[in-house]
Design an enzyme around this catalytic site. Structure first.
Site, PDB file in Angstrom:
ATOM      1  N   ASP A   1       0.819  -1.209   0.000  1.00 36.91           N
ATOM      2  CA  ASP A   1       0.000   0.000   0.000  1.00 36.91           C
ATOM      3  C   ASP A   1       0.857   1.265   0.000  1.00 36.91           C
ATOM      4  O   ASP A   1       1.899   1.315   0.660  1.00 36.91           O
ATOM      5  CB  ASP A   1      -0.848  -0.034   1.287  1.00 36.91           C
ATOM      6  CG  ASP A   1      -1.797   1.132   1.400  1.00 36.91           C
ATOM      7  OD1 ASP A   1      -2.681   1.251   0.547  1.00 36.91           O
ATOM      8  OD2 ASP A   1      -1.639   1.929   2.349  1.00 36.91           O
TER       9      ASP A   1
ATOM     10  N   GLU B   1       1.472  -0.065  -5.069  1.00 38.10           N
ATOM     11  CA  GLU B   1       0.434   0.923  -5.341  1.00 38.10           C
ATOM     12  C   GLU B   1       1.088   2.307  -5.383  1.00 38.10           C
ATOM     13  O   GLU B   1       1.017   3.061  -4.418  1.00 38.10           O
ATOM     14  CB  GLU B   1      -0.655   0.917  -4.248  1.00 38.10           C
ATOM     15  CG  GLU B   1      -1.827   1.832  -4.573  1.00 38.10           C
ATOM     16  CD  GLU B   1      -2.426   2.567  -3.374  1.00 38.10           C
ATOM     17  OE1 GLU B   1      -1.767   2.706  -2.328  1.00 38.10           O
ATOM     18  OE2 GLU B   1      -3.573   3.010  -3.501  1.00 38.10           O
TER      19      GLU B   1
HETATM   20  C1  GLC Z   1      -4.322   3.283  -0.145  1.00 35.02           C
HETATM   21  C2  GLC Z   1      -5.607   2.474  -0.070  1.00 35.02           C
HETATM   22  C3  GLC Z   1      -6.689   3.314   0.543  1.00 35.02           C
HETATM   23  C4  GLC Z   1      -6.249   3.775   1.904  1.00 35.02           C
HETATM   24  C5  GLC Z   1      -4.907   4.501   1.823  1.00 35.02           C
HETATM   25  C6  GLC Z   1      -4.321   4.744   3.181  1.00 35.02           C
HETATM   26  O1  GLC Z   1      -4.434   4.326  -1.046  1.00 35.02           O
HETATM   27  O2  GLC Z   1      -5.966   2.000  -1.337  1.00 35.02           O
HETATM   28  O3  GLC Z   1      -7.900   2.609   0.619  1.00 35.02           O
HETATM   29  O4  GLC Z   1      -7.208   4.631   2.473  1.00 35.02           O
HETATM   30  O5  GLC Z   1      -3.954   3.736   1.120  1.00 35.02           O
HETATM   31  O6  GLC Z   1      -3.851   3.545   3.732  1.00 35.02           O
END
Ligand code: GLC
Length: 550
Positions: free
Chosen positions: A203, A245
């Protein structure tokens, strides 16, 4: 086992809370998901990505972790998780778990010890988070959750100092300048590998480190740490896939692949909104533009593509004019907007028009990389913009037209969120059971295209060669692989379109329609003429001559 299995994969993103309630408490859980694995196998996806399942106060649906080494009691136990993994593997499905390295919940014992000078473990954890006497540091870092947070610093009265957070104020960022933090997160990944996962979605990768005078994204220190993570995973469990991500421009994403020694995969964020733009304009230019900016990847690496996910449809990687266009077109009501994005699901975004949903999926499944489907989009589920934040795209899966859409046996009031029950997208009309029997249903179409995709390695592994027919309402391309050459034609407009393609360089002119098996024979030395209905798509295999085959 293929080490690069993710190159042929079709991923399915599951919010465990929303999918299936196995114990009747109104909340989806691991037992419920396990019981529905046959559905996923039959759908034809090959990997399941689970949103966070770790203990958490759930103020960000589990992205606020309070214990990296367990399962939230709402979802079950570690035993339930290991059973899920075993049952998934038994069906040939891989399992991808979440790693949230950037921040924890403020309820995490590490933060509790860090903030409180009287805590018995304060000395150990004092520097595990980023503390400051002023909120003026790192002023060039943008705020991501614009609708909720006024600053990346929040004052903590217990410690009498500010702490740094890139997301919600209840998600303090860990301090990666601290070697103990670095080590702790490597251990977390090993723990989940020990539970049997085949891959990890990491993440919020751009934000691990902060340096004054930078925007605190994509820093060299961050890449160095992820290379270390990769090396540690490769040594511990080779073949475990790491997916990043990084919501960034392609040139900034490229370093996340390193020289093939950082992440195996990263999502292609900028492509996603441009698929919607191209459909809204009936013109391929937005997709062409972003592909021209998309670099080739090192060996062993793969893009992850998607149309929707559990977050808002992010418009961070577009220009401000493009964002305005997207908002006007796809989020006419203010409630549909969130931060720099749109909190709606696929079917409502595309006006519930089956043809548009199909052509969008045709692009998703054939253009580049490995596709990710978001749970419920395969039946055209709707959203509930009256729920807060991103909850409206996280409602219970609609299995049948019975009580609670077949999601749970609890009383309706006990559900973690109400099921969608409106006349168009409500569970009485839109559900798995109804679509199973409907030959023209989105579900059965999805099953069919996923089966076709699986038979053709070029979709996951082939080169992309864009074609340039004069008619710009059509997006056409070849996917070339040593074993086959595929041709895909997508009509981005509502009107029928005609194109001429000169394919002489790619074969003797015969091609097979992958849907109908019909063989088209072109005149050698002439162009092929295609008529494509509004929002239609055609997939072909270019046939080599018998001579070439021998
Ligand atoms: C990422 C996740 C999201 C979350 C954020 C903070 O972007 O996809 O859902 O709120 O991280 O952890």
């Amino acid at each position: 086992m293929h080490r690069d299995w993710y190159k042929d994969a079709v991923f399915y993103e599951v919010f465990v809370r929303a999918f299936a309630d196995g114990d009747g408490d109104g909340i989806g859980d691991l037992i419920g998901l396990t019981a529905r694995l046959d559905y996923l196998q039959d759908l034809g996806v090959t990997a399941v990505w689970l949103l966070p399942i770790m203990p958490s106060p759930l103020r960000d649906d589990g992205y606020d972790v309070s214990d990296y080494f367990g399962v939230h009691p709402d979802y079950g136990t570690l035993d339930d998780f290991r059973t899920l993994v075993a049952e998934a593997h038994h069906r040939g499905l891989r399992v991808v778990a979440e790693l949230i390295p950037n921040h924890t919940s403020d309820q995490h014992p590490w933060f509790q010890a860090s903030r409180d000078p009287t805590h018995p473990q304060h000395d150990k954890y004092r520097d595990w988070y980023i503390w400051s006497d002023t909120d003026a540091r790192y002023a060039d870092a943008r705020i991501i959750f614009l609708d909720y947070e006024p600053s990346n610093w929040t004052h903590d009265p217990v410690r009498g100092a500010y702490y740094w957070h890139r997301f919600f104020h209840h998600q303090p960022d860990l301090n990666y300048d601290n070697p103990e933090v670095q080590q702790a997160m490597l251990r977390v990944v090993q723990f989940w590998i020990d539970q049997g996962v085949d891959g990890v979605r990491v993440d919020a990768t751009p934000y691990l480190y902060e340096r004054e005078g930078t925007n605190c994204e994509n820093l060299p220190e961050t890449h160095a740490y992820f290379k270390r993570l990769r090396a540690s995973v490769d040594a511990y469990a080779p073949g475990t896939m790491l997916l990043s991500e990084a919501n960034q421009w392609p040139e900034d994403v490229l370093p996340y692949f390193g020289d093939g020694d950082e992440f195996h995969m990263n999502f292609h964020f900028p492509l996603m909104p441009r698929i919607y733009m191209a459909l809204a304009k009936g013109n391929r230019a937005p997709i062409e533009g972003v592909l021209a900016r998309t670099p080739d990847l090192p060996a062993g690496c793969q893009w992850g593509t998607f149309l929707r996910n559990h977050d808002e449809l992010t418009l961070e990687m577009v220009t401000s004019e493009e964002r305005q266009f997207m908002w006007e077109c796809y989020a006419p009501e203010p409630r549909m907007r969130l931060n720099l994005g749109i909190r709606r699901r696929l079917a409502p975004l595309l006006d519930n028009d089956l043809r548009r949903i199909q052509v969008a999926n045709s692009i998703l499944l054939t253009l580049i990389g490995s596709p990710f489907l978001y749970y419920g989009d395969e039946i055209g589920m709707g959203d509930n913009i009256h729920l807060e934040d991103r909850d409206g795209v996280r409602t219970p899966m609609q299995w049948d037209d019975g009580p609670n859409a077949g999601f749970s046996s609890a009383p309706a009031e006990a559900l973690y969120e109400p099921v969608i029950d409106d006349p168009v997208y409500g569970y009485r009309r839109v559900n798995v059971q109804a679509q199973r029997t409907g030959p023209g249903s989105l579900l059965n179409w999805t099953r069919q295209v996923l089966r076709l995709r699986r038979r053709h390695p070029a979709f996951g592994r082939g080169d992309l060669h864009l074609l340039s027919p004069d008619n710009r309402a059509v997006l056409a391309y070849l996917r070339r692989h040593p074993r086959e050459t595929l041709l895909v034609i997508n009509n981005l407009s509502s009107e029928a379109q005609e194109i001429d393609l000169d394919l002489q360089a790619y074969g003797p002119g015969r091609m097979r329609d992958l849907f109908s098996d019909e063989i088209l024979t072109g005149e050698p030395s002439t162009t092929h003429h295609f008529e494509v209905a509004g929002y239609a798509y055609r997939w072909f295999e270019l046939l080599q001559s018998d001579l070439l085959k021998r």
